[in-house]
Design an enzyme around this catalytic site. Structure first.
Site, mmCIF file in Angstrom:
data_model
loop_
_atom_site.group_PDB
_atom_site.id
_atom_site.type_symbol
_atom_site.label_atom_id
_atom_site.label_comp_id
_atom_site.label_asym_id
_atom_site.label_seq_id
_atom_site.Cartn_x
_atom_site.Cartn_y
_atom_site.Cartn_z
ATOM 1 N N TYR A 1 0.708 2.406 -2.195
ATOM 2 C CA TYR A 1 2.022 2.741 -1.638
ATOM 3 C C TYR A 1 2.043 2.493 -0.128
ATOM 4 C CZ TYR A 1 6.465 5.121 -0.939
ATOM 5 O OH TYR A 1 7.753 5.399 -0.610
ATOM 6 N N SER B 1 9.090 0.728 -4.906
ATOM 7 C CA SER B 1 9.843 1.146 -3.729
ATOM 8 C C SER B 1 9.182 0.591 -2.464
ATOM 9 C CB SER B 1 9.944 2.676 -3.701
ATOM 10 O OG SER B 1 10.941 3.096 -2.812
ATOM 11 N N ASP C 1 20.268 2.032 -9.296
ATOM 12 C CA ASP C 1 19.355 2.399 -8.210
ATOM 13 C C ASP C 1 20.144 2.463 -6.913
ATOM 14 O OD1 ASP C 1 17.373 2.778 -6.366
ATOM 15 O OD2 ASP C 1 16.036 1.235 -7.160
ATOM 16 N N HIS D 1 16.236 4.534 -9.650
ATOM 17 C CA HIS D 1 15.025 4.236 -8.884
ATOM 18 C C HIS D 1 13.759 4.648 -9.635
ATOM 19 C CE1 HIS D 1 13.228 2.936 -5.177
ATOM 20 N NE2 HIS D 1 12.592 4.072 -4.996
#
Length: 697
Positions: free
Chosen positions: A467, A547, A632, A667
């Site tokens: 991430y 994301s 989203d 999302h």
């Protein structure tokens, strides 16, 4: 080679992709002309976009359905996921409430029980009954202080927009109260109603793309329509911030939070015995994060990184709450204090030691800390409240699926309260943490999970994820999704790059703004480490992230395409020049910076923006499956649409460049199990196939 075998009996990349018109739209930044040929895709309500989406999904579906082991993998994923899951119980008004999922229910169900001995309970609220496809998710429950009422929030189709309803939990009777167009809000009870945060009603057709500005706090009195709700707080000077309140358990004070445009947040407090003073600011800048964790006899305990990059606990006095009067209760230590809470009148302190939780218990009035004995390296979630002696915690790791323990603070002893039963033996798997050196010499940790006895022959298939942003740490966490991959000789890798909070605020800042390249260097270095140390080879590594992690995957593919055999950027931030113009994209500016900041920032963003750095010279890219969803409103699908269209137009070799666009989904939060299992079957079969695997299920 295994890859040749798979290619001989499975799908091949499409020879032609759906046509996406390229327009002459462009922007000018600091004298640079930057084309944006797919700008029209930003309006996802048009017939042209709908037709392109349908055509792309048809091509992608044809490819994925032809993967020979895709259906077998999906069935194995379903079998693994089909086990009972439960959440820690919470006590209100003499009753216990908990979530449970029988196995493959699309949404977990809220139950009520009279005692802890009855964990079967009775159904209080079943969100599966709220929609035919399980696309309405129960996103939060909020009890009034006396437990007489329960407000709850729902989300439809994965959107960040939420609605609030109210029920009598004793009878299950619904009240007429209904609140719409909330966002990033719960229900904070006070008096005969509750506070909530919301935006104005969006323009038709722009519900999921328009910039969100003007967050306001309202007070809703039970039994009245939303149109009569009182505007409690707004800040017209700063429309691009989030505003919310919380009320102390004893109803002595109300905290006001302002968040969204800096590394930290602002906080003010109202002493409810002296309402005439209004809100008194406790801090005066956005440099640090402040979170009140308890209010006790006029003392406010605050978890903060003010003057402490690895966090500490301080205490303020309600009568004089300014930060200049705060005192230290728990000092900053070597390891990051990742969370703090007050349960049963004690401080519970969770420290991260090389990305594993360690929990310590300390009396509020000072005294010796005791470490909670945990089963191993993993992640802990505590459950309880300040005045209750019933404390639970859930422990999970890469091989332990969410065991709930009941903790007796007086005896300093834990006992298993609930343990799920999964169709796999955790002792068959090995979890190994390694530390590698990144491009600039920084040491970075990474977890590896694989079957015990696996021969590390330099050709093992690998799936890597990460991430690296917004101070979010990736901890050990159980998932059945990677088990079929590991069972077939794979190595699952979780990389803890800079940008997270694994080692405190300094680690976070080292992966932000003009340091963002460090995140990509860390991830690429992780892959290079695995090749250099005999785990795998180039082309046998699949990478995925969502994301901000989707941005990570897109950037790393552009910068090191030869390392990877497959890449799945999920709901990614792919256009770094325009991200801040949609929904709450402005909130990401403290991590990313924007083109408006300076010419230096513009050039830095453009240099790694996934959309703007796709090769067009025949450079061989890995197989890429982009994923997004029509609802989203966090990272709008235009990011993925434009990126996929540019990929398909460019000359990046013969590997497939596909996009999977889900419907009635957002999302990722609240996604029904049926949709999640379909998506995981597609993602893992795509990656396994394209890194040369031919598993049997």
């Amino acid at each position: 080679m295994a890859s040749a075998l798979v290619l001989a009996c499975g799908p091949r990349a499409p020879k032609n992709y759906p046509v996406a018109e390229r327009s002459d739209v462009f922007d000018v930044f600091y004298g640079d002309t930057v084309p944006d040929p797919y700008r029209w895709m930003e309006d996802d309500t048009t017939e042209a976009v709908a037709a392109w989406v349908a055509a792309e999904n048809a091509v992608t579906r044809s490819y994925l359905d032809a993967i020979p082991f895709r259906d077998g993998l999906k069935q194995r994923l379903l079998d693994l996921y089909n086990y009972e899951k439960a959440g820690a119980p919470m006590k209100k008004n003499g009753k216990y409430y908990f979530f449970r999922n029988d196995g493959l229910q699309n949404q977990s169900v809220l139950y009520r029980s009279d005692s802890l001995s009855d964990m079967k309970g009775t159904v209080l609220l079943d969100p599966n009954a709220l929609s035919d496809e399980g696309t309405v998710a129960l996103t939060g429950i909020y009890f009034s202080k006396d437990g007489k009422y329960m407000a709850y929030t729902i989300s439809r189709n994965g959107s960040d927009w939420s609605e609030i309803y109210v029920m009598d939990p004793a009878t299950g009777e619904m009240l007429p109260d209904h609140i719409e167009w909330c966002k990033f809000s719960g229900a904070e009870w006070y008096g005969d109603g509750f506070f909530y945060s919301a935006y104005g009603v969006p323009e038709d057709g722009k519900e999921f793309t328009a910039m969100n500005e003007g967050h306001k706090i309202y007070y809703h009195k039970l039994g009245t329509p939303q149109s009569e709700d009182e505007l409690f707080y707004e800040n017209l000077k700063y429309p691009k911030r989030f505003y919310s309140v919380s009320v102390s358990d004893d109803q002595n004070c109300i905290f006001l939070y302002e968040d969204g445009m800096g590394a930290g947040n602002l906080i003010s407090v109202m002493d409810l015995s002296r309402k005439d003073r209004g809100f008194v600011p406790m801090v005066d800048n956005y440099d640090s994060r402040y979170m009140p964790i308890a209010e006790d006899n006029g003392k406010i305990y605050i978890y903060t990184n003010y003057g402490a990059p690895r966090y500490r606990v301080m205490v303020a006095d309600l009568s004089s709450p300014s930060i200049g009067s705060w005192k230290e209760v728990v000092p900053e230590k070597e390891w990051v204090l990742s969370s703090a809470s007050v349960l049963d009148g004690r401080l519970f302190l969770t420290y991260d030691k090389d990305v594993a939780n360690h929990v310590y218990v300390k009396p509020l009035d000072g005294g010796e800390e005791k470490e909670l004995a945990l089963p191993g390296a993993g992640t802990v979630q505590l459950s309880g409240n300040k005045d209750s002696d019933e404390i639970f915690y859930t422990f999970t790791s890469f091989t332990v699926p969410g065991v709930i323990y009941r903790y007796d603070a007086e005896k300093d002893a834990s006992e298993v309260f609930y343990e799920p039963k999964v169709d796999f033996d955790p002792y068959d798997y090995e979890t190994k943490q390694v530390f590698f050196t990144s491009k600039d010499g920084t040491t970075v940790p990474m977890y590896l999970i694989y079957k015990k006895g696996l021969e590390l022959d330099g050709e093992n298939p690998v799936i890597m994820t990460g991430y690296g942003g917004f101070g979010i740490s990736l901890y050990p966490a159980f998932s059945t999704n990677y088990i079929p991959f590991i069972d077939n000789g794979g190595i699952y890798a979780q990389v803890n790059m800079r940008g997270g909070n694994e080692y405190g605020e300094e680690w976070h800042v080292a992966g932000t703004k003009l340091n963002k390249q460090n995140v990509f260097d860390d991830f690429i270095s992780a892959a290079e480490y695995m090749v250099a140390n005999g785990y795998t080879q180039k082309g046998r590594i699949g990478i995925m992230g969502g994301s901000n992690g989707g941005l990570l995957i897109g950037a790393c593919v552009n910068q090191a395409p030869d390392l990877f055999g497959a890449a799945v950027p999920r709901v990614g931030v792919m256009d770094m020049l325009r991200y801040h113009l949609f929904t709450i994209g402005w909130n990401w500016a403290p991590d990313y910076g924007t083109v408006d900041d300076s010419e230096e920032m513009y050039r830095y963003l453009k240099a790694y923006s996934p959309l703007h750095n796709i090769s067009n010279d025949g450079t061989e890219y890995p197989a890429i499956l982009v994923t997004t969803a029509d609802h989203d409103d966090r990272v709008v699908p235009a990011h993925s649409f434009k990126y996929a269209a540019q990929l398909q137009w460019s000359d990046t070799g013969d590997a497939p460049k596909l996009i999977r666009i889900d419907s009635n989904a957002g999302h990722g939060g609240g996604k029904p199990v049926a949709k999640a299992m379909d998506e995981m079957a597609d993602i893992y079969s795509f990656m396994m196939y394209n890194i040369g695997m031919n598993p049997k299920f």
